[in-house]
Design an enzyme around this catalytic site. Structure first.
Site, PDB file in Angstrom:
ATOM      1  N   ASP A  51       1.956  69.643  34.653  1.00 25.72           N
ATOM      2  CA  ASP A  51       0.926  70.560  34.276  1.00 25.72           C
ATOM      3  C   ASP A  51      -0.212  70.087  33.036  1.00 25.72           C
ATOM      4  OD1 ASP A  51       1.778  72.447  36.039  1.00 25.72           O
ATOM      5  OD2 ASP A  51       2.735  73.502  34.782  1.00 25.72           O
ATOM      6  N   GLU A 228      -0.663  79.119  42.384  1.00 25.37           N
ATOM      7  CA  GLU A 228      -0.675  79.285  40.865  1.00 25.37           C
ATOM      8  C   GLU A 228      -1.163  78.272  40.335  1.00 25.37           C
ATOM      9  OE1 GLU A 228       3.842  78.588  40.085  1.00 25.37           O
ATOM     10  OE2 GLU A 228       3.775  76.741  40.667  1.00 25.37           O
TER      11      GLU A 228
END
Ligand SMILES: *[C@@H]1O[C@H](CO)[C@@H](O)[C@H](O)[C@H]1NC(C)=O
Ligand SMILES: *[C@@H]1O[C@H](CO)[C@@H](O)[C@H](O)[C@H]1NC(C)=O
Ligand SMILES: *[C@@H]1O[C@H](CO)[C@@H](O)[C@H](O)[C@H]1NC(C)=O
Ligand SMILES: *[C@@H]1O[C@H](CO)[C@@H](O)[C@H](O)[C@H]1NC(C)=O
Ligand SMILES: *[C@@H]1O[C@H](CO)[C@@H](O)[C@H](O)[C@H]1NC(C)=O
Length: 385
Positions: A51, A228
């Site tokens: 991420d 997500e």
């Protein structure tokens, strides 16, 4: 993961396992690696990261990632070398949730000389999550932790809709080009991705007791709902809502069917608040999402956790960056690699470009995922770290 959810998943797994050959559940690598050459290879960022979040400030790239106290790196080049210059937090977050020393999925922005880092505290499979924010006026010096701006599952405000049904993780940020109003996008797995307006100080949600929330994406029929890691970018009159779809992590414990791993998808809208639709006109709220980047060449696996760095003109194009697993390196979450590609826009739809030459355009065409199967489940921890 909530025990009730876990037991439901296990029950579903048991019933499906009876109907599906065992092979479907733990495929051999040769069966799960997508070998297409229709997508470009990732440019290697030469950093292990999950991420990633990158900003440009004074012509230098600054990278933030989930990790102990939220590490910060800098480089003059997207391909590194990256130098660690410090962390956002000095110690534990003041939010008492999850692992307070190990935040997830930061997103940092700069406005009027102040940097705002939005970070997540949660636990795998749990909706007991929070998005916190820390600020500084100088990267590399001390940050101030302001704590939670949003709670789901438990904590102040978690009884306010839509925090009652959503999951406060994976924050991203977008400003309305005309009004300057700032929005925080967040969420995953529980009712997918949402957007709320921020107050002018960017440290709280505007009208916190009755936030003017809009849902951006939804998978009506899937259980769970693997969307997500949202991002919203702006390019030439359109807002683009990006997200990661599929299984993110823990591949060392088994692979999903080919195409069920993370891929990077997008929809667009003229309005920052949506509704967003994909290239086929399917609304993201109805399960839409055009695949922009996915596993390829038998090398790049499960790219996701993305962001977009805005370019300014043809010689400095937008950059799509993300993490991916290199099938020659390994599948542990800690082995995820930074990858990036320049973006071309074809009829207003982003297409990743191979190579590191910003001025040579060699567009691929929009990519279609092969073999979408009717088995929409994979049991295990899908949940993003
Ligand atoms: C980044 O480094 C690569 C080589 O690793 C080089 O080809 C490229 O031109 C560099 N880009 C910039 C913007 O410095
Ligand atoms: C928090 O995460 C770090 C890094 O993964 C780990 O070393 C530490 O033991 C964790 N702390 C708790 C309380 O679980
Ligand atoms: C493109 O944008 C970059 C970065 O803002 C700038 O340095 C460069 O001069 C611009 N080039 C042109 C041709 O406008
Ligand atoms: C994958 O890893 C191999 C072995 O380290 C390396 O040679 C190759 O360049 C990597 N490719 C990408 C796209 O990361
Ligand atoms: C980059 O692309 C431009 C335009 O196509 C070309 O002139 C230049 O030689 C290329 N540079 C490299 C290093 O490939």
């Amino acid at each position: 993961m909530h025990l009730s959810l876990l037991s439901i998943l296990l029950a579903i797994a048991a019933s499906l396992a009876a109907a599906v050959p065992a092979q479907s559940w733990s495929h051999k690598p040769s069966q799960v690696y997508e070998t297409t050459d229709k997508l470009p290879l990732a440019n290697e960022g030469n950093l292990q990261v999950h991420d990633p979040n990158i900003i440009i400030f004074d012509d230098i790239y600054y990278l933030f990632k989930g990790g102990i106290n939220i590490p910060i790196f800098k480089s003059a080049n997207m391909s590194g070398p990256w130098e660690k210059i410090g962390t956002v937090l000095n110690g534990d977050s003041i939010i008492d949730k999850g692992n307070r020393s190990r935040s997830w999925a930061p997103t940092t922005i700069e406005k009027d000389g102040t940097f705002y880092c939005y970070y997540t505290l949660s636990s795998p499979g749990s909706r007991n999550s929070a998005i916190g924010v820390a600020t500084t006026t100088q990267l590399g010096s001390t940050w101030t932790d302001h704590g939670a701006i949003m709670n789901t599952g438990a904590g102040p405000g978690s009884d306010v809709y839509p925090y009652t049904i959503t999951n406060a993780i994976d924050a991203s940020f977008i400003m309305d080009q005309e009004s300057g109003q700032a929005y925080l996008n967040y969420g995953s797995f529980w009712h997918d991705i949402w957007q709320v307006p921020l107050a002018d100080d960017l440290l709280s949600v505007r009208n916190a007791e009755h936030p003017d929330a809009k849902q951006l994406t939804f998978l009506p029929h899937a259980k769970p709902k693997p969307e997500e890691g949202s991002w919203v970018s702006y390019h030439d009159g359109y807002y683009y809502a990006w997200f990661s779809h599929g299984k993110c992590c823990k591949f060392q414990n088994g692979f999903p069917k080919r195409g069920k791993e993370y891929s990077i998808r997008v929809g667009r809208s003229k309005n920052v608040r949506g509704p967003f639709s994909d290239k086929d006109g399917i609304r993201l709220l109805d399960g839409g999402g055009t695949v922009v980047y996915a596993s390829n060449h038998g090398t790049v696996y499960a790219p996701g956790g993305l962001g977009v760095l805005p370019g300014s003109n043809d010689s400095t194009p937008d950059i799509l960056y993300y993490h991916y697993l290199n099938t020659s390196i390994g599948f542990k979450d800690g082995q995820a690699q930074l990858g990036w590609n320049y973006l071309n826009y074809e009829d207003g739809w982003p297409v990743p470009r191979g190579g590191q030459n910003a001025t040579s355009a060699s567009p691929a065409s929009i990519y279609t995922l092969p073999g979408w199967s009717s088995v929409t489940f994979f049991v295990g921890l899908w949940f993003c770290i």
